[in-house]
Design an enzyme around this catalytic site. Structure first.
Site, PDB file in Angstrom:
ATOM      1  N   SER A 216       0.836  -1.444  -0.551  1.00 10.48           N
ATOM      2  CA  SER A 216      -0.396   0.069   0.225  1.00 10.48           C
ATOM      3  C   SER A 216       1.283   1.553  -0.114  1.00 10.48           C
ATOM      4  CB  SER A 216      -0.903   0.616   1.237  1.00 10.48           C
ATOM      5  OG  SER A 216      -0.084  -0.410   2.798  1.00 10.48           O
ATOM      6  N   GLY A 247      -4.414   1.079   6.228  1.00 13.02           N
ATOM      7  CA  GLY A 247      -4.096   0.401   6.303  1.00 13.02           C
ATOM      8  C   GLY A 247      -5.306  -1.989   6.527  1.00 13.02           C
ATOM      9  N   ASP A 248      -5.095  -1.250   7.555  1.00 11.42           N
ATOM     10  CA  ASP A 248      -6.247  -2.361   8.168  1.00 11.42           C
ATOM     11  C   ASP A 248      -7.285  -2.542   7.601  1.00 11.42           C
ATOM     12  OD1 ASP A 248      -4.017  -1.981  10.823  1.00 11.42           O
ATOM     13  OD2 ASP A 248      -5.362  -1.150  11.123  1.00 11.42           O
TER      14      ASP A 248
HETATM   15  O1  TA6 Z   1       1.739  -3.138  16.103  1.00 10.96           O
HETATM   16  P1  TA6 Z   1       1.912  -1.635  15.345  1.00 10.96           P
HETATM   17  O2  TA6 Z   1       2.335  -1.921  14.412  1.00 10.96           O
HETATM   18  O3  TA6 Z   1       2.574  -0.940  16.166  1.00 10.96           O
HETATM   19  O4  TA6 Z   1       0.948  -1.012  14.708  1.00 10.96           O
HETATM   20  C1  TA6 Z   1       0.024  -0.295  16.149  1.00 10.96           C
HETATM   21  C2  TA6 Z   1      -1.234   0.263  15.625  1.00 10.96           C
HETATM   22  O5  TA6 Z   1      -1.277   0.123  14.225  1.00 10.96           O
HETATM   23  C3  TA6 Z   1      -2.522   0.751  14.010  1.00 10.96           C
HETATM   24  O6  TA6 Z   1      -3.654  -0.597  14.123  1.00 10.96           O
HETATM   25  C4  TA6 Z   1      -3.434   1.491  12.717  1.00 10.96           C
HETATM   26  O7  TA6 Z   1      -2.764   0.854  12.193  1.00 10.96           O
HETATM   27  C5  TA6 Z   1      -3.504   1.416  15.745  1.00 10.96           C
HETATM   28  O8  TA6 Z   1      -4.600   0.957  15.766  1.00 10.96           O
HETATM   29  C6  TA6 Z   1      -2.201   0.753  16.562  1.00 10.96           C
HETATM   30  O9  TA6 Z   1      -2.112  -0.179  17.339  1.00 10.96           O
END
Ligand code: TA6
Length: 312
Positions: A216, A247-248
């Protein structure tokens, strides 16, 4: 059923400010706390799309308890496994004037070998019931960088399709286990390959073990290197809002499309549409349904190379 795994779950704290100014103090208009971490956000999006989904992973302490209560309050099922430490709180500051976000992600709780063994046992039971397994986010301290490789092997042996969204050493160490799909972002894929061209970097990660790579690239859309060819998917519109969680949403669309057997062009169109619809929603894990329906019909997918020479 789609099983999501969040090994480093978090309570996501989102601050909305007019504009972020370094060295200045800011008035926060609407602080919001909600259960997060990448796999949890994927779960939220899939549940909103009415896909059968279950969230597992690791949680601990008071933060972990609040996180699980928040999931329950949102009507989301979880099979999270307890760890001794305290789950982290992440901070996202959304600058409303720029339509941009600044993110702070702490490392998370230390995971001891006993908790990890308990988790892997539970994971094997759950993966046996899953059509697709999504592994997403960073590894908390205490877990070796090949932890995802072990889970990928378990999921594959159970007959599930696997989707991995992680970065750095955890991503590289997982490639040998042959994930079906990986979804790095542009910064992550450049970091692990040292290549500036995102499409070339995606092809390299496919050659190193991933069956399909969907990279992405924010407003530049998606670069996909699949066994059937390479695709470029452009977002339907340039949007401002909160890009955290886009991205999620992309990963959620990939998992949903794999579960229902969509062909790659349709699957990628859904993925870019859902990502764009997520940017327009204020919180990670949410998306604007009206925009998703609209963008699914207007996003463009082009075939860059019909038969990738290095497909497998
Ligand atoms: O596990 P990481 O790579 O630190 O990412 C976590 C974070 O990314 C997110 O999912 C956003 O993509 C947030 O909800 C936050 O908790």
């Amino acid at each position: 059923m789609i099983l999501t795994v969040t090994l480093n779950a978090a309570l996501d704290v989102t601050y909305f400010v007019d504009e972020v100014t370094p060295h200045a103090s800011h008035r926060v208009t609407q602080p919001v706390e909600r259960a997060g971490g990448k796999g949890i956000n994927v779960t939220r999006v899939l549940a909103a799309l009415r896909h059968p989904v279950l969230a597992t992973g690791l949680v601990g302490g008071t933060t972990g308890r609040i996180l699980r209560e928040d999931l329950r309050a949102s009507g989301l099922k979880d099979a999270l496994v307890p760890v001794r430490g305290e789950s982290r709180k992440t901070i996202t500051v959304v600058s409303e004037r720029n339509g941009d976000a600044t993110v702070f992600n702490p490392p998370g709780p230390h995971v001891d070998p006993q908790s990890w063994r308990a988790f892997t046992r539970r994971f094997a039971e759950l993966a046996a019931r899953a059509d697709v397994v999504v592994l997403a986010g960073s590894l908390p301290p205490g877990l070796p960088c090949d932890s995802y490789a072990g889970l990928l092997a378990t999921a594959r042996d159970a007959g599930a399709v696997t989707v991995l969204d992680t970065s750095g050493a955890a991503l590289l160490a997982a490639l040998d286990a042959g994930p079906d799909v990986i979804k790095p972002n542009a910064a992550e894929i450049r970091e692990v390959t040292g290549r500036s061209d995102v499409a070339d970097a995606a092809a390299e990660l496919q050659a190193r073990g991933a069956r399909t790579v969907v990279a992405s690239d924010g407003p530049q859309g998606l670069h996909a290197v699949t066994p059937e060819g390479r695709y470029r998917t452009l977002p339907p519109a340039q949007l401002r809002g909160n890009p955290t969680g886009a991205g999620d949403a992309c990963v959620a669309a990939l998992a949903a499309g794999l579960a229902t057997g969509l062909p790659w062009p349709d699957l990628l169109r859904d993925a870019v549409a859902l990502s764009a619809a997520a940017v327009s929603a204020p919180l990670a894990g949410d998306f604007r349904r009206d925009l998703y329906d609209q963008f699914r019909t207007t996003a463009t997918v082009s075939v860059e190379r019909p038969h990738a020479a290095d497909s497998h």
